[in-house]
Design a protein around this motif. Structure first.
Motif, PDB file in Angstrom:
ATOM      1  N   MET A  71      47.923  50.576  81.865  1.00  0.00           N
ATOM      2  CA  MET A  71      49.263  50.716  82.411  1.00  0.00           C
ATOM      3  C   MET A  71      50.270  49.877  81.639  1.00  0.00           C
ATOM      4  N   ILE A 120      51.243  51.382  78.008  1.00  0.00           N
ATOM      5  CA  ILE A 120      51.760  52.735  77.802  1.00  0.00           C
ATOM      6  C   ILE A 120      52.769  52.761  76.660  1.00  0.00           C
ATOM      7  N   SER A 121      53.619  51.760  76.607  1.00  0.00           N
ATOM      8  CA  SER A 121      54.658  51.775  75.572  1.00  0.00           C
ATOM      9  C   SER A 121      54.185  51.131  74.274  1.00  0.00           C
ATOM     10  N   TYR A 176      60.203  62.215  78.147  1.00  0.00           N
ATOM     11  CA  TYR A 176      59.792  60.875  78.551  1.00  0.00           C
ATOM     12  C   TYR A 176      59.315  60.785  79.999  1.00  0.00           C
ATOM     13  N   PRO A 177      60.076  61.298  80.960  1.00  0.00           N
ATOM     14  CA  PRO A 177      59.541  61.283  82.337  1.00  0.00           C
ATOM     15  C   PRO A 177      58.209  62.009  82.431  1.00  0.00           C
ATOM     16  N   ALA A 178      58.074  63.086  81.686  1.00  0.00           N
ATOM     17  CA  ALA A 178      56.813  63.831  81.712  1.00  0.00           C
ATOM     18  C   ALA A 178      55.675  62.975  81.166  1.00  0.00           C
ATOM     19  N   LEU A 228      55.449  59.751  81.385  1.00  0.00           N
ATOM     20  CA  LEU A 228      55.074  58.779  82.417  1.00  0.00           C
ATOM     21  C   LEU A 228      54.132  59.414  83.431  1.00  0.00           C
ATOM     22  N   ILE A 229      54.440  60.628  83.824  1.00  0.00           N
ATOM     23  CA  ILE A 229      53.595  61.292  84.802  1.00  0.00           C
ATOM     24  C   ILE A 229      52.197  61.521  84.238  1.00  0.00           C
ATOM     25  N   GLY A 236      50.335  58.093  83.710  1.00  0.00           N
ATOM     26  CA  GLY A 236      49.946  57.540  85.000  1.00  0.00           C
ATOM     27  C   GLY A 236      48.823  58.334  85.625  1.00  0.00           C
ATOM     28  N   ALA A 237      48.910  59.649  85.523  1.00  0.00           N
ATOM     29  CA  ALA A 237      47.871  60.498  86.105  1.00  0.00           C
ATOM     30  C   ALA A 237      46.537  60.281  85.407  1.00  0.00           C
ATOM     31  N   LEU A 268      45.397  57.576  84.047  1.00  0.00           N
ATOM     32  CA  LEU A 268      44.809  56.318  84.500  1.00  0.00           C
ATOM     33  C   LEU A 268      44.334  56.437  85.945  1.00  0.00           C
ATOM     34  N   MET A 315      46.908  50.227  90.904  1.00  0.00           N
ATOM     35  CA  MET A 315      45.986  51.268  90.457  1.00  0.00           C
ATOM     36  C   MET A 315      44.637  51.157  91.163  1.00  0.00           C
ATOM     37  N   LEU A 364      46.889  61.909  93.002  1.00  0.00           N
ATOM     38  CA  LEU A 364      46.619  61.074  91.827  1.00  0.00           C
ATOM     39  C   LEU A 364      47.793  61.106  90.864  1.00  0.00           C
ATOM     40  N   ILE A 365      48.339  62.278  90.642  1.00  0.00           N
ATOM     41  CA  ILE A 365      49.470  62.390  89.721  1.00  0.00           C
ATOM     42  C   ILE A 365      50.669  61.604  90.253  1.00  0.00           C
ATOM     43  N   GLY A 384      49.898  57.733  90.205  1.00  0.00           N
ATOM     44  CA  GLY A 384      49.913  57.242  88.833  1.00  0.00           C
ATOM     45  C   GLY A 384      51.324  57.221  88.279  1.00  0.00           C
ATOM     46  N   ALA A 385      52.076  58.262  88.565  1.00  0.00           N
ATOM     47  CA  ALA A 385      53.440  58.335  88.048  1.00  0.00           C
ATOM     48  C   ALA A 385      54.298  57.219  88.639  1.00  0.00           C
ATOM     49  N   ALA A 388      53.382  54.074  86.787  1.00  0.00           N
ATOM     50  CA  ALA A 388      53.847  54.141  85.397  1.00  0.00           C
ATOM     51  C   ALA A 388      55.368  54.007  85.342  1.00  0.00           C
ATOM     52  N   GLN A 441      56.245  50.384  85.682  1.00  0.00           N
ATOM     53  CA  GLN A 441      55.951  49.702  84.424  1.00  0.00           C
ATOM     54  C   GLN A 441      57.040  49.990  83.396  1.00  0.00           C
ATOM     55  N   LEU A 495      65.976  57.952  85.647  1.00  0.00           N
ATOM     56  CA  LEU A 495      64.589  58.189  85.257  1.00  0.00           C
ATOM     57  C   LEU A 495      63.729  58.503  86.486  1.00  0.00           C
ATOM     58  N   VAL A 554      61.701  61.998  87.235  1.00  0.00           N
ATOM     59  CA  VAL A 554      60.256  62.051  87.492  1.00  0.00           C
ATOM     60  C   VAL A 554      59.989  62.720  88.835  1.00  0.00           C
ATOM     61  N   ASP A 610      60.422  66.456  88.522  1.00  0.00           N
ATOM     62  CA  ASP A 610      59.285  67.084  87.840  1.00  0.00           C
ATOM     63  C   ASP A 610      58.105  67.229  88.791  1.00  0.00           C
TER      64      ASP A 610
END
Lengths: 231, 231
Positions: free
Chosen positions: A121, A124-125, A153-155, A157-158, A161-162, A164, B121, B157-158, B161-162, B165, B168, B181, B185, B188
DNA sequence: GCCAGTTTTGACGAATTCGTCAGAGAGACT
DNA sequence: AGTCTCTCTGACGAATTCGTCAAAACTGGC
């Protein structure tokens, strides 16, 4: 030829040093996977089967070692995924395959998986994390028109995150069918990317090669990976 | 009436004990947020402004304290979100509002946010985590036909996790517009749930109440939350 | 074989951290 | 006021952990 021999010889020392470093990193990965990061340095070096003083030849602090251990695991995972998807054209297939195989890895290589989950986590960047790679693939999909999302970018993150959370769930609930779970998550995310539902389902149900076989093929060819000792 | 007085009196001792415990938990949350979990116990008790021996009156190990600190933060976050969404009918709105407000919290309450990110997490499946709550809301959406996903669990989970993320990312890139942002998200994810794109966009762009105001209203009424010392 | 440069090694003193415990303090009850 | 119970407190000895360093081992070049 004598040059080649000399070069090989010149590098024996470097290889010995690299071996020690790799042993420490492997030990750190094992401890990271067991969530035991506040162990004495002596225990790390014993696990790595190197002298206690060697630790300080390679790292200043424990945290530095664990950082290197995570980066190594992430680099490995990234390189493996790249190797497994390099010849695929469709960005949706690339994403689905990466994601589904990542899900399989969580079960087949629990140690690698746990290391990545433990700190993924916060990476990620990072350039070592899977973020840049995933962002590249998602952006490609957007540019080619395959994905219809507003902003990659938002995608990202999803998706990250998913990935992990999926790994965490697979470890927490070993009784679930991890392959099916990973496939379903991948399918949901593809739909989010704008892939038509029917296509998303078809892509995520197509047969996959065995992760075990793929790993065996990929591992020996990867550069700079801590290899198991060839005693 | 003398009974009530006696009961109140009997509880003064308990309150004193709870104060000490709450101080320790607040100190632990601060350290957790700073990612400094291997500090000596003496440092924790100094930060909490209690005697060193008090630690052992409440916890056996440091890990036990940190665990309690995370659970407390998660319970707070969960209770706050419930309070903020209890009067909303549409599951899509409940989800969007929870998610978008969570995004705002990351900036307004960085400490709470960091504590949750640090271990959220591994708490997805815990009763203290946000997982059960989110699963409840997603399942509600599926049953009412508002969401058209195949299975709530992968979707959970998605979303979970999102959410992590996203937090973060907000900490890593403070220069980004966190509200926008978070809204993107959320949008989406709503589309992934099967909400028509136009509706998803409208829901996630509707105005939100100020998190600061909401927090001020909610905090004093929440049960069993470590309160700041009222010196 | 020998020397110079590098890496490895583990013993050791210094420093940190732990967990206990006896006494102090606060509150409840008589 | 006396006493009993429960919590708080911080000093202390025990135990752990750290990081250095001088000696040993290894390597490459002569």
């Amino acid at each position: 030829m004598s040059e080649a021999v000399a070069a090989a010889a010149r590098k024996r020392g470097e290889r010995r040093k690299a071996q020690t470093r790799a042993s420490l990193i492997r030990a750190a990965q094992q401890l990271l996977a067991e969530d035991r990061t506040s162990v004495p340095i002596l225990e790390i070096t014993e696990l790595a089967d190197v002298g206690m003083g060697s630790f300080y030849n390679h790292f200043e602090t424990k945290e530095e070692l664990f950082q290197a251990a995570v980066e190594s695991a992430l680099d490995l995972q990234g390189a493996v995924l790249d190797a497994w998807t390099e010849d695929i054209e469709d960005p949706a297939e690339v994403f689905a395959r990466s994601f589904r195989l990542t899900g399989r890895i969580h079960r087949v290589e629990p140690q690698l998986s746990r290391v990545i989950i433990s700190r993924g986590m916060s990476m990620i960047s990072s350039e070592h994390g899977l973020g840049p790679r995933a962002l590249r693939d998602i952006t490609r999909g957007c540019e080619s028109g395959r994905f219809t999302i507003a902003d990659p970018y938002p995608a990202l993150l999803i998706a990250a995150g998913a990935a992990l959370a999926l790994g965490q769930a697979i470890h927490d609930h070993p009784e679930r069918d991890d392959a099916q779970l990973a496939d379903q998550v991948a399918e949901d995310i593809l739909r989010m990317f704008g892939v038509p539902p029917g296509e998303a389902a078809a892509i995520c149900r197509s047969p996959l090669p065995s992760v075990v076989d793929l790993l065996e093929q990929a591992l020996p060819n990867l550069p700079h990976v801590p290899q198991p000792d060839s005693a």
